[in-house]
Design an enzyme around this catalytic site. Structure first.
Site, short mmCIF file in Angstrom:
data_model
loop_
_atom_site.label_atom_id
_atom_site.label_comp_id
_atom_site.label_asym_id
_atom_site.label_seq_id
_atom_site.Cartn_x
_atom_site.Cartn_y
_atom_site.Cartn_z
N HIS A 12 -13.43 -2.39 -1.67
CA HIS A 12 -12.45 -2.01 -0.65
C HIS A 12 -12.74 -2.76 0.67
O HIS A 12 -12.61 -2.20 1.75
CB HIS A 12 -12.52 -0.50 -0.44
CG HIS A 12 -11.20 0.13 -0.07
ND1 HIS A 12 -10.48 0.88 -0.94
CD2 HIS A 12 -10.50 0.14 1.08
CE1 HIS A 12 -9.39 1.34 -0.34
NE2 HIS A 12 -9.37 0.90 0.89
N TYR A 70 -2.78 5.60 -4.63
CA TYR A 70 -4.07 6.31 -4.63
C TYR A 70 -4.04 7.37 -5.73
O TYR A 70 -2.98 7.79 -6.18
CB TYR A 70 -4.31 6.97 -3.26
CG TYR A 70 -4.79 5.99 -2.23
CD1 TYR A 70 -6.08 5.48 -2.29
CD2 TYR A 70 -3.96 5.55 -1.20
CE1 TYR A 70 -6.54 4.57 -1.36
CE2 TYR A 70 -4.41 4.64 -0.25
CZ TYR A 70 -5.70 4.16 -0.34
OH TYR A 70 -6.15 3.25 0.58
N SER A 109 0.82 -1.21 0.00
CA SER A 109 0.00 0.00 0.00
C SER A 109 0.86 1.26 0.00
O SER A 109 1.97 1.27 0.54
CB SER A 109 -0.88 -0.01 1.25
OG SER A 109 -1.42 1.26 1.50
N THR A 155 -5.87 2.59 -6.92
CA THR A 155 -7.13 2.47 -6.17
C THR A 155 -8.01 3.68 -6.44
O THR A 155 -7.60 4.82 -6.24
CB THR A 155 -6.82 2.34 -4.66
OG1 THR A 155 -6.05 1.16 -4.48
CG2 THR A 155 -8.09 2.26 -3.83
N LYS A 180 -8.10 -0.68 -9.30
CA LYS A 180 -8.71 -1.40 -8.16
C LYS A 180 -9.88 -0.62 -7.58
O LYS A 180 -9.71 0.56 -7.23
CB LYS A 180 -7.64 -1.62 -7.09
CG LYS A 180 -8.14 -2.25 -5.80
CD LYS A 180 -6.98 -2.53 -4.87
CE LYS A 180 -7.42 -3.14 -3.57
NZ LYS A 180 -8.01 -2.22 -2.62
#
Ligand SMILES: Cc1cc2nc3c(=O)[nH]c(=O)nc-3n(C[C@H](O)[C@H](O)[C@H](O)COP(=O)(O)O)c2cc1C
Length: 408
Positions: free
Chosen positions: A299, A159, A135, A185, A275
C-alpha cells in the site's frame, strides 16, 4: 595561442535563444525531467497538509523507504549488439493489451491533490493506452470517470467492506460503466497510522486554520481551484451522511476473511485481482481460489511499517504461482527502470501511485501526461540499453540485487 575577434557568422550558429513559453504550467513541466523533479514542483504548489498526505507513509515510513531502496540497489545486466531499433513496450494484461507495463494505482481523495483529480488521471492513462484504477474513496464518481474517457480502460478498486449491500451496488455500477477488472484491497483491516497527517492536523476536507491559511499564501492557485470547484466528497458514496473518519471506520473491516473474498468473486463477472498480498502462503491460497491476479504491495508503505518489500517477494511468488495467475507489483516505483526491473523479475504488470500524484499536483492533466511520458521514456531507454526489444525478452538474468536481506 592565437586569438581573433569572433565574427558574427561564427556567433550566429551558437545562439539558441528559446522562444519564451508564456504558459506557466507548460514552462514548469518542461523543466521536469524525472519523477523527483515533479515531486519538487508538487511540493512547492500544494498545501502542506495535502502534499504530506500523499507523500507520507505509515509510522517511520520505513516500508516506503526500503521499497524505493530495493529498486536502487539492483544491478542491471545488459547484452550487447542486439537489434533494438524497434521496441514493443506492451503486452496483454488481464485479457487485453496495455501499451506500457504500468498503470495508475487507485488513490483516494485525488481531487484534494489537484482539483482536476481522477479525470486528469483517467484521461492521461487513456491517451497512453494504460489502465486507470479508480478508488472506492475517489472524489469523482464511477460513472463520471467512465464518461470522461470512453475509450479508456478502467479498473475499479473495492475495500473488503462488511456492508455487502453497498459493496454489491458499487460492483454493479462499475460493471455497468464498463470497468473490466476489480482490484480488491486486502491490506487495510484498520487504517495505517501516518504521523505527518496528525502533526499537520490534517482533515478531509482541509480545515481553514491559522496554519493552513498562512501556508496557503504562496499557493493561491491550489486554494482558488479548491474553493471554486465541486465540494470534496467520496463521490461514489454520495448517500453517505457521516464524516470521512466515520466512513473509514465502517469501510476498513477488521473482520473480513477469505470467505468475504469468495463472496465478492461470485458477484463480479470481470477479472479479479487481490491487492496487498505480502507472503507466499497467501499468494498460493489466492491462486487456489481461482483469482486472476494478485498485487504484491504494501500500500505504498501507508499501512504496516517495516512490511516486506514487494520487489523482494517477487521471485519466490512468481515461482510459486506465476503459472496460475498474474503477479502485479506496486510500492516504491519512481522510475521506468524500476518498472523494467520488476517485469524482468517476473511481474506481469506494475502500478504507480505517488509517481502519478506528483505529476498531478505539479500540473493537473498535463502533469500526469508528463509523469507518464517520463516513465515511458525511462522504460524505452532502459530496455534498449539492456538489449531487449520486447517485454517477453526481459528475464531474471537482467537484474540482480546488490544487497539482499536474508533469509528469503
Ligand atoms: C494518497 C494515496 C491514497 C491511496 N489510496 C488508496 C485507496 O483508496 N485504495 C487502495 O487500494 N490503495 C490506495 N493507495 C495505495 C496505492 O494504490 C498504491 O498501492 C501505492 O500508492 C503504491 O506505492 P507508490 O505510491 O510508491 O507507487 C493510496 C496511495 C496514496 C499515495
Amino acid at each position: 595561442m592565437e586569438r581573433h575577434f569572433p565574427r558574427p557568422v561564427e556567433l550566429a550558429p551558437l545562439i539558441r535563444f528559446k522562444r519564451p513559453e508564456f504558459d506557466a504550467r507548460k514552462r514548469r513541466l518542461a523543466a521536469a525531467h524525472t519523477i523527483a523533479d515533479l515531486r519538487a514542483i508538487a511540493k512547492r504548489r500544494t498545501p502542506k497538509g495535502a502534499f504530506d498526505y500523499t507523500d507520507g507513509a505509515a509510522e517511520e515510513e520505513l516500508s516506503l523507504q526500503r521499497a524505493r531502496e530495493a529498486f536502487q540497489e539492483i544491478e542491471f545486466h545488459p547484452a550487447i549488439l542486439r537489434d533494438v531499433s524497434r521496441l514493443d513496450t506492451g503486452w496483454d494484461v488481464l485479457g487485453s493489451r496495455v501499451e506500457l507495463p504500468f498503470g495508475i494505482a487507485p488513490t483516494g481523495y485525488t481531487r484534494l491533490m489537484h482539483s482536476e483529480g481522477e479525470v486528469a488521471g483517467a484521461g492521461a492513462a487513456a491517451a497512453a493506452g494504460i489502465p486507470f484504477a479508480l478508488s472506492t474513496m475517489s472524489t469523482t464518481s464511477i460513472e463520471e470517470v467512465a464518461a470522461s474517457t470512453p475509450g479508456g480502460r478502467h479498473w475499479f478498486q473495492l475495500y473488503m467492506w462488511k456492508d455487502r449491500e453497498r459493496s454489491m451496488a458499487l460492483l454493479e455500477r462499475a460493471a455497468t460503466a464498463g470497468y473490466d477488472s476489480l482490484l480488491v484491497t486486502v491490506d487495510v483491516p484498520v487504517s495505517g497510522f501516518r504521523p505527518r497527517d496528525k502533526r499537520n492536523g490534517f482533515t478531509i476536507p482541509p480545515a481553514l486554520t491559522a496554519a493552513t491559511i498562512l501556508n496557503a499564501i504562496p499557493r493561491p492557485e491550489w486554494w482558488f481551484n479548491f474553493l471554486t470547484t465541486r465540494r470534496l466528497e467520496v463521490a461514489s458514496l454520495t448517500a453517505w451522511n457521516g464524516t470521512a473518519a466515520e466512513l473509514h471506520e465502517t469501510m476498513f473491516d477488521p473482520g473480513a476473511t477469505f470467505e468475504d473474498l469468495a463472496w465478492i468473486k461470485e458477484q463480479w463477472r470481470g477479472k479479479l485481482v487481490v491487492k496487498g498480498v505480502q507472503n507466499l502462503a497467501d499468494a498460493r491460497t489466492l491462486a487456489d481460489l481461482g483469482m486472476d491476479g494478485i498485487t504484491l504491495s504494501n500500500h505504498g508503505g501507508r499501512q504496516l511499517d517495516r512490511a516486506p518489500i514487494p520487489f523482494h517477494l517477487l521471485p519466490d511468488v512468481v515461482r510459486e504461482v506465476g503459472e496460475d495467475l498474474e503477479v502485479h507489483l506496486d510500492t516504491g516505483i519512481m522510475s521506468g527502470a524500476d518498472v523494467v526491473a520488476a517485469i524482468a523479475t517476473g511481474a506481469k504488470f506494475t502500478m504507480v501511485g505517488r509517481a502519478y500524484l506528483y505529476g498531478l499536483m505539479a500540473g493537473g492533466r498535463e502533469g500526469v501526461d508528463r509523469a507518464i511520458a517520463i516513465l515511458k521514456g525511462e522504460i524505452e531507454r532502459t530496455m534498449r540499453l539492456l538489449g531487449v526489444a520486447s517485454l517477453e525478452e526481459l528475464n531474471p538474468g537482467h537484474v540482480t540485487q546488490l544487497r539482499r536481506i536474508s533469509p528469503r
